[in-house]
Design a protein around this motif. Structure first.
Motif, PDB file in Angstrom:
ATOM      1  N   ASN A   1     -41.505  55.079  18.431  1.00 45.63           N
ATOM      2  CA  ASN A   1     -41.520  53.624  18.373  1.00 45.63           C
ATOM      3  C   ASN A   1     -42.853  53.200  17.772  1.00 45.63           C
ATOM      4  O   ASN A   1     -43.887  53.210  18.454  1.00 45.63           O
ATOM      5  CB  ASN A   1     -41.346  53.034  19.773  1.00 45.63           C
ATOM      6  N   LEU A   2     -42.848  52.838  16.498  1.00 43.61           N
ATOM      7  CA  LEU A   2     -44.099  52.561  15.792  1.00 43.61           C
ATOM      8  C   LEU A   2     -44.762  51.269  16.238  1.00 43.61           C
ATOM      9  O   LEU A   2     -45.952  51.074  15.980  1.00 43.61           O
ATOM     10  CB  LEU A   2     -43.847  52.530  14.283  1.00 43.61           C
ATOM     11  N   ALA A   3     -44.023  50.393  16.898  1.00 38.71           N
ATOM     12  CA  ALA A   3     -44.637  49.177  17.422  1.00 38.71           C
ATOM     13  C   ALA A   3     -45.541  49.498  18.605  1.00 38.71           C
ATOM     14  O   ALA A   3     -46.627  48.929  18.752  1.00 38.71           O
ATOM     15  CB  ALA A   3     -43.561  48.171  17.826  1.00 38.71           C
ATOM     16  N   ARG A   4     -45.111  50.423  19.450  1.00 39.44           N
ATOM     17  CA  ARG A   4     -45.878  50.797  20.627  1.00 39.44           C
ATOM     18  C   ARG A   4     -46.737  52.032  20.385  1.00 39.44           C
ATOM     19  O   ARG A   4     -47.732  52.249  21.083  1.00 39.44           O
ATOM     20  CB  ARG A   4     -44.925  51.065  21.804  1.00 39.44           C
ATOM     21  N   ASP A   5     -46.334  52.841  19.407  1.00 40.90           N
ATOM     22  CA  ASP A   5     -46.969  54.134  19.177  1.00 40.90           C
ATOM     23  C   ASP A   5     -47.165  54.362  17.679  1.00 40.90           C
ATOM     24  O   ASP A   5     -46.523  55.217  17.069  1.00 40.90           O
ATOM     25  CB  ASP A   5     -46.080  55.233  19.785  1.00 40.90           C
ATOM     26  N   PRO A   6     -48.066  53.602  17.043  1.00 43.20           N
ATOM     27  CA  PRO A   6     -48.230  53.717  15.586  1.00 43.20           C
ATOM     28  C   PRO A   6     -48.745  55.080  15.130  1.00 43.20           C
ATOM     29  O   PRO A   6     -48.560  55.452  13.972  1.00 43.20           O
ATOM     30  CB  PRO A   6     -49.232  52.608  15.254  1.00 43.20           C
ATOM     31  N   ALA A   7     -49.390  55.843  16.028  1.00 42.73           N
ATOM     32  CA  ALA A   7     -49.928  57.143  15.652  1.00 42.73           C
ATOM     33  C   ALA A   7     -48.904  58.267  15.814  1.00 42.73           C
ATOM     34  O   ALA A   7     -49.234  59.430  15.607  1.00 42.73           O
ATOM     35  CB  ALA A   7     -51.167  57.465  16.479  1.00 42.73           C
ATOM     36  N   GLU A   8     -47.668  57.916  16.181  1.00 40.83           N
ATOM     37  CA  GLU A   8     -46.596  58.913  16.342  1.00 40.83           C
ATOM     38  C   GLU A   8     -47.031  60.051  17.262  1.00 40.83           C
ATOM     39  O   GLU A   8     -46.938  61.226  16.945  1.00 40.83           O
ATOM     40  CB  GLU A   8     -46.169  59.463  14.975  1.00 40.83           C
ATOM     41  N   SER A   9     -47.481  59.652  18.445  1.00 38.53           N
ATOM     42  CA  SER A   9     -48.005  60.604  19.419  1.00 38.53           C
ATOM     43  C   SER A   9     -47.043  60.917  20.555  1.00 38.53           C
ATOM     44  O   SER A   9     -47.265  61.881  21.297  1.00 38.53           O
ATOM     45  CB  SER A   9     -49.307  60.056  20.028  1.00 38.53           C
ATOM     46  N   TYR A  10     -45.963  60.119  20.686  1.00 34.99           N
ATOM     47  CA  TYR A  10     -45.100  60.256  21.847  1.00 34.99           C
ATOM     48  C   TYR A  10     -43.626  60.238  21.426  1.00 34.99           C
ATOM     49  O   TYR A  10     -43.066  59.191  21.100  1.00 34.99           O
ATOM     50  CB  TYR A  10     -45.386  59.134  22.850  1.00 34.99           C
ATOM     51  N   ASP A  11     -43.007  61.397  21.474  1.00 33.25           N
ATOM     52  CA  ASP A  11     -41.591  61.532  21.140  1.00 33.25           C
ATOM     53  C   ASP A  11     -40.745  61.017  22.299  1.00 33.25           C
ATOM     54  O   ASP A  11     -40.869  61.493  23.439  1.00 33.25           O
ATOM     55  CB  ASP A  11     -41.280  63.004  20.860  1.00 33.25           C
ATOM     56  N   VAL A  12     -39.869  60.043  22.008  1.00 34.71           N
ATOM     57  CA  VAL A  12     -39.036  59.454  23.058  1.00 34.71           C
ATOM     58  C   VAL A  12     -37.558  59.643  22.769  1.00 34.71           C
ATOM     59  O   VAL A  12     -36.713  58.889  23.261  1.00 34.71           O
ATOM     60  CB  VAL A  12     -39.368  57.948  23.240  1.00 34.71           C
ATOM     61  N   ALA A  13     -37.221  60.661  21.981  1.00 34.96           N
ATOM     62  CA  ALA A  13     -35.826  60.858  21.573  1.00 34.96           C
ATOM     63  C   ALA A  13     -34.893  61.019  22.770  1.00 34.96           C
ATOM     64  O   ALA A  13     -33.773  60.487  22.773  1.00 34.96           O
ATOM     65  CB  ALA A  13     -35.732  62.072  20.647  1.00 34.96           C
TER      66      ALA A  13
ATOM     67  N   PHE B   1     -34.867  59.724  25.563  1.00 38.67           N
ATOM     68  CA  PHE B   1     -34.600  58.482  26.290  1.00 38.67           C
ATOM     69  C   PHE B   1     -33.672  57.542  25.509  1.00 38.67           C
ATOM     70  O   PHE B   1     -33.205  56.549  26.058  1.00 38.67           O
ATOM     71  CB  PHE B   1     -35.905  57.750  26.601  1.00 38.67           C
ATOM     72  N   HIS B   2     -33.421  57.847  24.237  1.00 39.65           N
ATOM     73  CA  HIS B   2     -32.606  56.960  23.401  1.00 39.65           C
ATOM     74  C   HIS B   2     -31.592  57.775  22.580  1.00 39.65           C
ATOM     75  O   HIS B   2     -31.592  57.731  21.349  1.00 39.65           O
ATOM     76  CB  HIS B   2     -33.503  56.152  22.464  1.00 39.65           C
ATOM     77  N   PRO B   3     -30.713  58.515  23.236  1.00 41.33           N
ATOM     78  CA  PRO B   3     -29.763  59.358  22.488  1.00 41.33           C
ATOM     79  C   PRO B   3     -28.834  58.569  21.581  1.00 41.33           C
ATOM     80  O   PRO B   3     -28.472  59.051  20.493  1.00 41.33           O
ATOM     81  CB  PRO B   3     -28.998  60.083  23.597  1.00 41.33           C
ATOM     82  N   ASP B   4     -28.431  57.376  21.993  1.00 49.49           N
ATOM     83  CA  ASP B   4     -27.539  56.579  21.149  1.00 49.49           C
ATOM     84  C   ASP B   4     -28.241  56.136  19.869  1.00 49.49           C
ATOM     85  O   ASP B   4     -27.635  56.131  18.786  1.00 49.49           O
ATOM     86  CB  ASP B   4     -27.038  55.350  21.914  1.00 49.49           C
ATOM     87  N   LEU B   5     -29.503  55.766  19.982  1.00 40.50           N
ATOM     88  CA  LEU B   5     -30.263  55.347  18.801  1.00 40.50           C
ATOM     89  C   LEU B   5     -30.485  56.531  17.861  1.00 40.50           C
ATOM     90  O   LEU B   5     -30.402  56.394  16.639  1.00 40.50           O
ATOM     91  CB  LEU B   5     -31.599  54.738  19.235  1.00 40.50           C
ATOM     92  N   VAL B   6     -30.769  57.703  18.433  1.00 38.96           N
ATOM     93  CA  VAL B   6     -30.917  58.902  17.609  1.00 38.96           C
ATOM     94  C   VAL B   6     -29.640  59.151  16.814  1.00 38.96           C
ATOM     95  O   VAL B   6     -29.689  59.435  15.608  1.00 38.96           O
ATOM     96  CB  VAL B   6     -31.264  60.123  18.485  1.00 38.96           C
ATOM     97  N   LYS B   7     -28.506  59.031  17.469  1.00 46.59           N
ATOM     98  CA  LYS B   7     -27.225  59.254  16.776  1.00 46.59           C
ATOM     99  C   LYS B   7     -26.989  58.207  15.696  1.00 46.59           C
ATOM    100  O   LYS B   7     -26.541  58.524  14.583  1.00 46.59           O
ATOM    101  CB  LYS B   7     -26.070  59.231  17.782  1.00 46.59           C
ATOM    102  N   GLU B   8     -27.313  56.949  15.978  1.00 46.39           N
ATOM    103  CA  GLU B   8     -27.129  55.890  14.984  1.00 46.39           C
ATOM    104  C   GLU B   8     -27.957  56.164  13.728  1.00 46.39           C
ATOM    105  O   GLU B   8     -27.464  56.039  12.602  1.00 46.39           O
ATOM    106  CB  GLU B   8     -27.538  54.538  15.574  1.00 46.39           C
ATOM    107  N   LEU B   9     -29.213  56.523  13.917  1.00 44.14           N
ATOM    108  CA  LEU B   9     -30.080  56.782  12.779  1.00 44.14           C
ATOM    109  C   LEU B   9     -29.646  58.038  12.030  1.00 44.14           C
ATOM    110  O   LEU B   9     -29.691  58.082  10.792  1.00 44.14           O
ATOM    111  CB  LEU B   9     -31.530  56.903  13.242  1.00 44.14           C
ATOM    112  N   MET B  10     -29.225  59.059  12.754  1.00 41.52           N
ATOM    113  CA  MET B  10     -28.739  60.263  12.095  1.00 41.52           C
ATOM    114  C   MET B  10     -27.480  59.965  11.284  1.00 41.52           C
ATOM    115  O   MET B  10     -27.338  60.436  10.146  1.00 41.52           O
ATOM    116  CB  MET B  10     -28.445  61.340  13.132  1.00 41.52           C
ATOM    117  N   ASP B  11     -26.588  59.170  11.841  1.00 46.98           N
ATOM    118  CA  ASP B  11     -25.370  58.790  11.110  1.00 46.98           C
ATOM    119  C   ASP B  11     -25.714  57.985   9.865  1.00 46.98           C
ATOM    120  O   ASP B  11     -25.078  58.155   8.810  1.00 46.98           O
ATOM    121  CB  ASP B  11     -24.442  57.981  12.014  1.00 46.98           C
TER     122      ASP B  11
END
Length: 495
Positions: free
Chosen positions: A412-424, A426-436
């Motif tokens: 989440n670049l709004a909360r984590d602009p340095a890409e330091s915290y993987d939250v995949a 916690f959001h499996p549906d969003l991961v699938k949407e982006l992968m699709d």
């Protein structure tokens, strides 16, 4: 140049009138008022390098641009390497759609951005604008690829990066110097730009594309600026670019064209070895935000707001469709990847309407591998550079390749602009949407990109690869002393 200020001295403020320093009535595209456009783009200037972005480098003129206009905090390049990033600006489309996958080599004189693409300069020229390109081109060095064959009335500059040898200086298609003096490039570009502006007249719009050769390594500055900043060659080069920006702005003031001219300043991508990506992870050539996020300033006194910070996520892919809207240009026939952010420039709110954007890598795969897809603040990483090469691509190591992540990473670049915290997880549906969405976009690219994507998915990193790491070789045995969590355990794992 005899005008301007000495290095280290305080530059005079821009002499805008009271009405020009604030919004005096926003332009509504298509209403008949066509602005002049000056688009300035640096080579390898980091997001954190200008003073107005938090740097200690002396950039008084860029700081004044920010004070008199807009400063964007979430602006991306179209690609993290030179030629492909510039193709994105000029076409509004990913460079991979136009045979532009990285940086054209000086040893490949027949290569260039596809002639089937429509350039922004051609749109301006077709609308009656006077057009001029100054500085680094890097979209092909053969005559058919040079600016005067792509919609520019004239060209003064070099065909590629300053670290390539020899470096010829061109006037249109004629070579003025076979190997030009690199120390003099910025002042020469500046003198040419001021001369072009001085030749213009009110009522006859122009488009000036000014592409600085620096602070790309090896950064250079003229004697006037060399050793003056206390920040080495890189800092001196940035200071001279800042001086150049001031000269261009003051040339517009002297002509009385301030209220009729939109001036934009940006970089092609993140910094290479030196320079600051701000607090972002990664640098040039990487698909972390440090390779993609760039400074972007826009100033148009009397039309766009002064001293305003814009958080809307925009991209250099958006420049062409935005200029089409603002300047009443004809839109290209081919579908665009960028969107129109003219409403953002004129004080409106985002987001920019376009598909989620893809982050292509220069790391191996002939520059065809996709690493990430981003929608708004959400960035999904599906691949990464191998053998530890995830930050900097150097000619001594080569671009070694990429591997598919068995566990895609979500940031989440709004909360984590340095890409330091993987939250995949916690959001499996969003991961699938982006992968699709990624799967649906890839077939629109040329066959070589589609084939590279299919190959990349088969070239998996090991399941034990931690989030944020360079992929481990697939199948590499787990050491006897190592413990892995359940989701990172290979079939052969023995706790």
């Amino acid at each position: 140049m005899s005008t301007g200020v000495a290095a280290g001295a305080s530059a005079p403020s821009f002499a805008f009138s009271k009405g020009e320093s604030a919004v005096a009535g926003a332009l509504k595209p298509g209403m008949g008022r066509r602005p002049n456009v000056i688009f300035m783009i640096c080579d390898d200037l980091g997001y954190g390098d200008p003073g107005c972005y938090g740097s200690q480098l002396p950039t008084p003129n860029l700081d004044r641009m920010a004070a008199h206009g807009l400063r964007f905090t979430h602006f991306n390049a179209g690609h993290p390497i030179c030629s492909a990033s510039r193709a994105a600006v000029m076409t509004g489309r990913y460079g991979l759609r136009s045979n532009t996958t990285g940086a054209f080599s000086p040893n490949a004189p027949t290569e260039g951005t596809s002639l089937e693409e429509t350039f922004l300069s051609e749109l301006f020229h077709g609308a009656g604008y006077k057009t001029k390109a100054i500085g680094k081109w890097h979209l092909g060095q053969a005559p058919q690829f040079l600016p005067t064959s792509r919609g520019f009335d004239s060209f003064y500059g070099v065909p590629y990066s300053d670290d390539m040898n020899p470096l010829p200086l061109f006037r249109d298609t004629a070579i003025l110097e076979k190997n030009t003096d690199r120390d003099l490039l910025t002042p020469r570009y500046t003198e040419e730009a001021v001369k072009f502006i001085d030749e213009q007249s009110a009522g006859n719009p122009f488009f000036l594309y000014m592409a600085f050769s620096y602070p790309h390594d090896p950064a250079r500055a003229s004697e006037r600026f060399r050793g003056k900043t206390g920040f080495g060659d890189f800092g001196d080069a940035v200071a001279e670019i800042d001086w150049s920006v001031g000269e261009v702005v003051r040339a517009i003031e002297r002509k009385g064209l301030t209220g009729d001219t939109l001036i934009c300043f940006t970089s092609d991508h993140g910094p290479w070895y030196l320079g600051s990506p701000g607090l972002l992870r990664g640098r040039k050539a990487s698909t972390f935000e440090g390779g993609f996020r760039v400074p972007f300033l826009a100033m148009w006194p009397g039309t766009i707001a002064a001293n305003k910070v814009v958080d809307t996520w925009c991209s250099n892919l958006d420049v062409l469709p935005t200029m089409v809207s603002l300047c009443g240009l004809k839109s290209p026939e081919k579908p665009l990847d960028g969107g129109d952010f003219s409403k953002v420039l004129l004080g409106g709110a985002g987001p920019v309407k376009r598909k989620p954007l893809l982050y292509f890598s220069a790391m191996g795969g002939h520059g065809l591998d996709v690493h990430c897809i981003r929608r708004d603040e959400w960035k999904l990483r599906v691949a990464q550079g191998i053998k530890g090469e995830i930050y900097i691509n150097d000619r001594t190591t080569g671009a070694r390749g990429s591997a598919w992540l068995q566990h895609p990473e979500l940031y989440n670049l709004a909360r984590d602009p340095a890409e330091s915290y993987d939250v995949a997880k916690f959001h499996p549906d969003l991961v699938k949407e982006l992968m699709d969405d990624l799967e649906s976009q890839i077939p629109s690219f040329p066959p070589n990109v589609v084939e590279a994507y299919a190959s990349l998915k088969q070239d998996k990193g090991d399941i034990t690869t931690p989030p944020g790491a360079s992929p481990r070789p697939n199948g590499l045995p787990v050491p006897d002393w190592a413990w892995e969590p359940d989701n990172l355990r290979p079939p052969s794992y023995r706790p």
